[in-house]
Design a protein around this motif. Structure first.
Motif, PDB file in Angstrom:
ATOM      1  N   GLY A 120      60.898  -0.563 -25.869  1.00  0.00           N
ATOM      2  CA  GLY A 120      60.466  -0.497 -24.479  1.00  0.00           C
ATOM      3  C   GLY A 120      59.320  -1.449 -24.208  1.00  0.00           C
ATOM      4  N   MET A 121      58.386  -1.042 -23.376  1.00  0.00           N
ATOM      5  CA  MET A 121      57.193  -1.813 -23.073  1.00  0.00           C
ATOM      6  C   MET A 121      55.956  -0.998 -23.459  1.00  0.00           C
ATOM      7  N   VAL A 122      54.954  -1.679 -23.993  1.00  0.00           N
ATOM      8  CA  VAL A 122      53.709  -1.019 -24.362  1.00  0.00           C
ATOM      9  C   VAL A 122      52.977  -0.609 -23.090  1.00  0.00           C
ATOM     10  N   GLU A 154      50.769  -4.030 -14.826  1.00  0.00           N
ATOM     11  CA  GLU A 154      52.192  -3.795 -15.119  1.00  0.00           C
ATOM     12  C   GLU A 154      52.488  -4.381 -16.500  1.00  0.00           C
ATOM     13  N   SER A 155      53.008  -3.584 -17.388  1.00  0.00           N
ATOM     14  CA  SER A 155      53.243  -4.055 -18.749  1.00  0.00           C
ATOM     15  C   SER A 155      54.413  -5.023 -18.815  1.00  0.00           C
ATOM     16  N   ALA A 167      59.142 -15.440 -18.139  1.00  0.00           N
ATOM     17  CA  ALA A 167      59.419 -14.474 -17.066  1.00  0.00           C
ATOM     18  C   ALA A 167      58.132 -13.814 -16.572  1.00  0.00           C
ATOM     19  N   ALA A 168      57.211 -13.507 -17.495  1.00  0.00           N
ATOM     20  CA  ALA A 168      55.955 -12.854 -17.108  1.00  0.00           C
ATOM     21  C   ALA A 168      55.095 -13.771 -16.256  1.00  0.00           C
ATOM     22  N   GLY A 215      47.466 -10.169 -22.072  1.00  0.00           N
ATOM     23  CA  GLY A 215      46.501 -10.494 -21.026  1.00  0.00           C
ATOM     24  C   GLY A 215      47.070 -10.315 -19.634  1.00  0.00           C
ATOM     25  N   ILE A 216      48.304 -10.750 -19.414  1.00  0.00           N
ATOM     26  CA  ILE A 216      48.944 -10.579 -18.106  1.00  0.00           C
ATOM     27  C   ILE A 216      49.094  -9.093 -17.792  1.00  0.00           C
ATOM     28  N   SER A 217      49.469  -8.314 -18.795  1.00  0.00           N
ATOM     29  CA  SER A 217      49.611  -6.862 -18.598  1.00  0.00           C
ATOM     30  C   SER A 217      48.277  -6.231 -18.225  1.00  0.00           C
TER      31      SER A 217
END
Length: 464
Positions: free
Chosen positions: A273-275, A264-265, A315-316, A257-259
């Protein structure tokens, strides 16, 4: 039909009450209405609609509790009922009857006449978000039933019972059972336990309210520790149960949801890595964490260890606090029905495939009950926020009035419902209508006490 206050309403001072036989008369009409409604629900859904978590609770009741996502207390209760009458039917009858019976108990304590009790029971049971939930054997109903019964015992202790201490202890025990049914139920118990301490002290004044608040808070903490013990160990062996994994899924959902809202993923991928954000926007659904997970058909989102995902989650949120709140607000709007489309998951009109030998075959009443709920999903009455606004408005209009005979009860009921609702803004993994069940009940009980106070004031005015 208005409550019958003409024959003398409930007095505010418990010690001044007389022990009259009429005070303890059995509310036969109200109880008959409860039986008819509960039997209708069970027959229409026979042997009782069951989703995956309902079946899992019964499976553990028949074997041994395992913990993880499901509090074992409900399985312990079901084990007894399943021994008496195997299957979901008795459990459904028990929790629906306890819930509606508690409403009759409260109305009887308030001296509502038999016709008013019958009409109220049927009207409340017919509200779409309640009907759809009570057709299914869900722990949301059982938790609400124990909370309602505990509150009813406390109200009875204040208004009708001699001696009251026994009913107060009984009410606290029932509230403990309600707390044990859900991991997140403690917040809703706080106002009711504050009310319990206030009733036990039987004194008025602002200092007594503060003392009751402190005492109720302490009581919540004690009961919460007991709930942790009950839901963390297998009885009678006292083996440690599996860790609750609910928060792992919620944190993963929050990262997606934050992404989605930040662009920003912050969601780790299986490849290390990051989606990418475009993919996360595609799979994100504010209605349910499971829908979002199912949309991940390419299986890109990583499933991490608890400590690792918690670090990413913290952290997010620190990096994107506003986007975290936007995600949570999107889920919460779905949760309370504050949108234009239909509310999510209004009922579960079936028994999921299982190995317990339980199945549902529709009968003549099934399309009546399910069809009613299905059509009502477009109604304003299906939206939970309507009940919260009605409860709050009733207090705004009611509290400034001179007669506040049942102000304590009204505040306790609505406070319980709203405090149960409040943490869900941050921890809800889904927007199922059923998650509002106790909160809606708290708002409805608040309305009952507001109406009772206003009618009592009118009756007193006529008597003078």
């Amino acid at each position: 039909m208005a409550p019958d206050f003409a024959r003398g309403g409930p007095l505010q001072d418990a010690p001044a009450r007389e022990n009259k036989r009429s005070d303890f008369a059995f509310p036969a009409a109200g109880v008959m209405a409860v039986l008819l409604v509960t039997v209708f629900f069970t027959v229409a859904s026979y042997p009782g609609f069951m989703s995956y978590d309902s079946l899992e609770a019964l499976r553990q009741a028949r074997s041994h509790v395992e913990g993880s996502q499901y509090p074992p207390f409900g399985s312990y209760v079901w084990r007894v009922l399943d021994w008496i009458w195997p299957g979901p039917s008795l459990m459904q009858l028990f929790q629906n009857a306890l819930l509606l019976g508690s409403l009759v108990w409260i109305l009887h304590s308030l001296r509502w006449n038999p016709i008013a009790q019958v009409v109220t029971v049927i009207a409340v049971a017919a509200l779409p978000p309640l009907t759809g939930t009570m057709l299914v054997v869900w722990k949301d109903v059982a938790m609400a039933a124990f909370y309602a019964a505990g509150f009813a015992a406390l109200v009875h202790a204040r208004l009708r019972a001699l001696p009251g201490k026994i009913w107060i202890a009984f009410g606290v025990l029932l509230l403990f059972c309600g707390m044990a049914y859900r991991f997140n139920a403690a917040s809703g118990a706080l106002p009711l336990l504050i009310y319990a301490v206030w009733v036990a002290r039987a004194r008025s004044g602002r200092r007594e309210i503060v003392r009751a608040a402190l005492g109720g808070t302490g009581l919540v903490l004690v009961l919460f520790v007991l709930v942790l013990v009950v839901n963390s160990f297998r009885f009678p062996s006292m083996e440690r149960l599996e860790r609750n994994t609910n928060m792992d899924g919620i944190m993963r959902y929050d990262l997606i949801g934050i992404s989605r809202f930040s662009g920003e993923s912050v969601t780790p991928a299986r490849d290390g890595g990051m989606v990418d954000v475009a993919y996360l926007r595609k799979i994100y659904d504010p209605r349910h964490v499971n829908i979002t997970a199912a949309n991940d058909v390419e299986h890109r989102v990583a499933v991490q260890e608890p400590g690792e995902i918690a670090r990413y989650w913290v952290a997010a949120i620190r990096q994107h606090p506003g986007d975290y709140l936007r995600h949570r607000a999107a889920v919460f709007r779905e949760y309370i029905g504050l949108h234009r489309h239909e509310p999510f998951y209004v009922t579960h009109p079936s028994v999921d495939e299982n190995k317990l030998g339980i199945s549902h075959t529709p009968n003549a009443l099934t399309p009546v009950a399910v069809g009613y709920v299905w059509k009502a999903r477009y109604s304003i009455l299906e939206r939970a926020w309507v009940y919260y606004v009605a409860g709050l408005l009733s207090l705004v209009v009611f509290l400034p009035k001179r007669n506040r005979r049942f102000a304590g009860e009204a505040v306790a009921a609505l406070g319980s419902g709203l405090l149960y609702l409040a943490p869900m803004f941050f921890i809800s993994p889904a927007a199922d209508v059923r998650y509002n069940f106790w909160s809606i009940w708290g708002a409805l009980l608040c309305l009952v006490f507001v109406v009772s106070s206003l009618l009592a004031a009118r009756s007193d005015g006529r008597a003078s």
